[in-house]
Design a protein around this motif. Structure first.
Motif, mmCIF file in Angstrom:
data_model
loop_
_atom_site.group_PDB
_atom_site.id
_atom_site.type_symbol
_atom_site.label_atom_id
_atom_site.label_comp_id
_atom_site.label_asym_id
_atom_site.label_seq_id
_atom_site.Cartn_x
_atom_site.Cartn_y
_atom_site.Cartn_z
ATOM 1 N N GLY A 46 0.795 -1.218 0.000
ATOM 2 C CA GLY A 46 0.000 0.000 0.000
ATOM 3 C C GLY A 46 0.827 1.268 0.000
ATOM 4 O O GLY A 46 0.345 2.329 -0.410
ATOM 5 N N GLY A 47 2.080 1.182 0.465
ATOM 6 C CA GLY A 47 2.928 2.362 0.531
ATOM 7 C C GLY A 47 3.790 2.586 -0.691
ATOM 8 O O GLY A 47 4.586 3.531 -0.721
ATOM 9 N N LEU A 48 3.626 1.761 -1.727
ATOM 10 C CA LEU A 48 4.508 1.835 -2.884
ATOM 11 C C LEU A 48 4.046 2.819 -3.956
ATOM 12 O O LEU A 48 4.829 3.242 -4.789
ATOM 13 C CB LEU A 48 4.659 0.450 -3.514
ATOM 14 C CG LEU A 48 5.499 -0.535 -2.707
ATOM 15 C CD1 LEU A 48 5.326 -1.940 -3.257
ATOM 16 C CD2 LEU A 48 6.968 -0.127 -2.742
ATOM 17 N N GLY A 49 2.771 3.155 -3.944
ATOM 18 C CA GLY A 49 2.270 4.059 -4.965
ATOM 19 C C GLY A 49 1.827 3.311 -6.217
ATOM 20 O O GLY A 49 2.074 2.116 -6.378
ATOM 21 N N ARG A 50 1.200 4.045 -7.130
ATOM 22 C CA ARG A 50 0.598 3.432 -8.314
ATOM 23 C C ARG A 50 1.607 3.062 -9.388
ATOM 24 O O ARG A 50 1.273 2.349 -10.335
ATOM 25 C CB ARG A 50 -0.444 4.380 -8.896
ATOM 26 C CG ARG A 50 -1.631 4.613 -7.960
ATOM 27 C CD ARG A 50 -2.664 5.512 -8.605
ATOM 28 N NE ARG A 50 -3.814 5.711 -7.741
ATOM 29 C CZ ARG A 50 -4.861 6.470 -8.055
ATOM 30 N NH1 ARG A 50 -4.885 7.092 -9.234
ATOM 31 N NH2 ARG A 50 -5.868 6.610 -7.210
ATOM 32 N N THR A 102 8.383 -8.849 -6.133
ATOM 33 C CA THR A 102 9.007 -8.239 -7.297
ATOM 34 C C THR A 102 7.979 -7.354 -7.967
ATOM 35 O O THR A 102 6.888 -7.812 -8.318
ATOM 36 C CB THR A 102 9.500 -9.296 -8.294
ATOM 37 O OG1 THR A 102 10.441 -10.161 -7.645
ATOM 38 C CG2 THR A 102 10.185 -8.642 -9.484
ATOM 39 N N LEU A 103 8.333 -6.082 -8.143
ATOM 40 C CA LEU A 103 7.400 -5.117 -8.698
ATOM 41 C C LEU A 103 8.011 -4.437 -9.917
ATOM 42 O O LEU A 103 9.195 -4.075 -9.902
ATOM 43 C CB LEU A 103 7.033 -4.055 -7.652
ATOM 44 C CG LEU A 103 6.454 -4.644 -6.364
ATOM 45 C CD1 LEU A 103 7.418 -4.424 -5.218
ATOM 46 C CD2 LEU A 103 5.090 -4.071 -6.051
ATOM 47 N N ALA A 104 7.224 -4.299 -10.959
ATOM 48 C CA ALA A 104 7.643 -3.530 -12.126
ATOM 49 C C ALA A 104 7.347 -2.067 -11.847
ATOM 50 O O ALA A 104 6.256 -1.723 -11.385
ATOM 51 C CB ALA A 104 6.901 -4.000 -13.369
ATOM 52 N N VAL A 105 8.333 -1.210 -12.106
ATOM 53 C CA VAL A 105 8.182 0.224 -11.826
ATOM 54 C C VAL A 105 8.458 0.996 -13.098
ATOM 55 O O VAL A 105 9.487 0.791 -13.756
ATOM 56 C CB VAL A 105 9.145 0.684 -10.709
ATOM 57 C CG1 VAL A 105 8.947 2.165 -10.419
ATOM 58 C CG2 VAL A 105 8.936 -0.146 -9.449
ATOM 59 N N ARG A 106 7.560 1.893 -13.437
ATOM 60 C CA ARG A 106 7.733 2.736 -14.614
ATOM 61 C C ARG A 106 8.072 4.154 -14.170
ATOM 62 O O ARG A 106 7.429 4.696 -13.286
ATOM 63 C CB ARG A 106 6.468 2.745 -15.468
ATOM 64 C CG ARG A 106 6.137 1.368 -16.020
ATOM 65 C CD ARG A 106 7.193 0.924 -17.028
ATOM 66 N NE ARG A 106 7.022 -0.481 -17.407
ATOM 67 C CZ ARG A 106 7.787 -1.447 -16.969
ATOM 68 N NH1 ARG A 106 8.768 -1.188 -16.133
ATOM 69 N NH2 ARG A 106 7.608 -2.696 -17.364
#
Length: 281
Positions: free
Chosen positions: A245-249, A266-270
């Protein structure tokens, strides 16, 4: 520290809380008692109060004791052996396998810096790392500890790796292990705090920290990724929702690895703004 025998589920939650107070070793005494070793009496006393405040009602007890400096941590690690995680083998210098089976060998000299591959959170991050496109990419390893993740990333093709930690002993350990593995040309180890240091974003950010840091500063970690991936470790299953929830959209979950009560995300970040680079502890 004493944990109720009927509540083994508390152990990962206690470990996650204790991580905030910089312990360097855990000594099992019996089925319900463990002695936690700290660098300072201040950290020890703060940890004791935090344990009682958060888990006293569940039956956890803690008391401060003075322990002679007799190299307990070094002696307790002398029986560590090599461990395989997927096709990565993490080994102490005295148990390097003659045939690593075609995988990636990482040699770690155990010390006060965590990261020998024997803790579930480290193993999960190593599993997540193996699924990432590391070749010819830049990597940032936040809270590097022993340097195991940074070294593994370099060994698996990353061209540039920055490893950062606030603990000077961890930095010294990581530097030693980087040299031991022959990757000094690709791995730089810095002493600093990711929340204050002005770090250059990387294609892949590895952060085996704890849920408190990840939850409060997830947006900062995501901002260090430039069109790539963020791996978060040191999180227990009950803490996962708060951390995400704290990672942002900008961060989208693409993989989840789990072992015991621990998870690695593991999160994809743009996106990711370019920033300068300063350090210092």
């Amino acid at each position: 520290m004493r944990t109720p025998a009927r509540r083994p589920d508390l152990i990962p939650l206690l470990d996650a809380l204790l991580d905030d107070f910089h312990p360097f070793a855990v000594e099992p005494l019996d089925a319900v008692r463990r002695r936690i070793h700290f660098f300072s009496a201040v950290d020890r006393d703060d940890a004791s109060r935090a344990l009682l405040r958060h888990f006293g009602a569940a039956g956890v007890t803690a008391a401060a004791v003075e322990v002679p400096d007799d190299d307990w941590a070094a002696r307790s690690q002398a029986d560590l052996t090599a461990v395989r995680i997927g096709d990565i083998v993490v080994a102490p210098p005295w148990d390097v396998p003659a045939e690593p089976g075609g995988g990636t060998l990482v040699v770690i000299r155990p010390s006060m810096g965590f990261g020998t591959g024997h803790h579930a959170s480290t193993r999960l991050c190593l599993r997540a790392l193996q699924a990432l496109p590391l070749a010819n990419r830049s990597v940032l390893d936040v809270g590097t500890g022993s340097g195991v993740l940074a070294i593994a990333a370099a060994r698996r093709g990353a061209t540039s790796v920055v490893a950062i930690d606030t603990d000077r002993d961890a930095v010294a350990t990581a530097l030693d292990n980087v040299e031991l593995n022959g990757v000094s040309g690709r791995v730089r180890v810095w002493c600093g705090d990711f929340r204050r240091a002005d770090l250059q974003p990387a294609a892949i950010v590895l952060a085996n920290l704890n849920a408190t840091l990840a939850g409060r500063h997830g947006a900062v970690l995501a901002g260090l990724v430039t069109d790539g991936f963020l791996v978060l470790g040191g999180v227990t299953a009950p803490e996962e929702a708060a951390v995400r929830g704290g990672l942002g959209r900008s961060a989208t979950l693409v993989a989840r690895h789990a072992e015991e009560e621990w998870v690695a995300l593991t999160l994809a970040v743009r996106g990711g703004a370019t920033r300068g680079f300063t350090t210092g502890c």
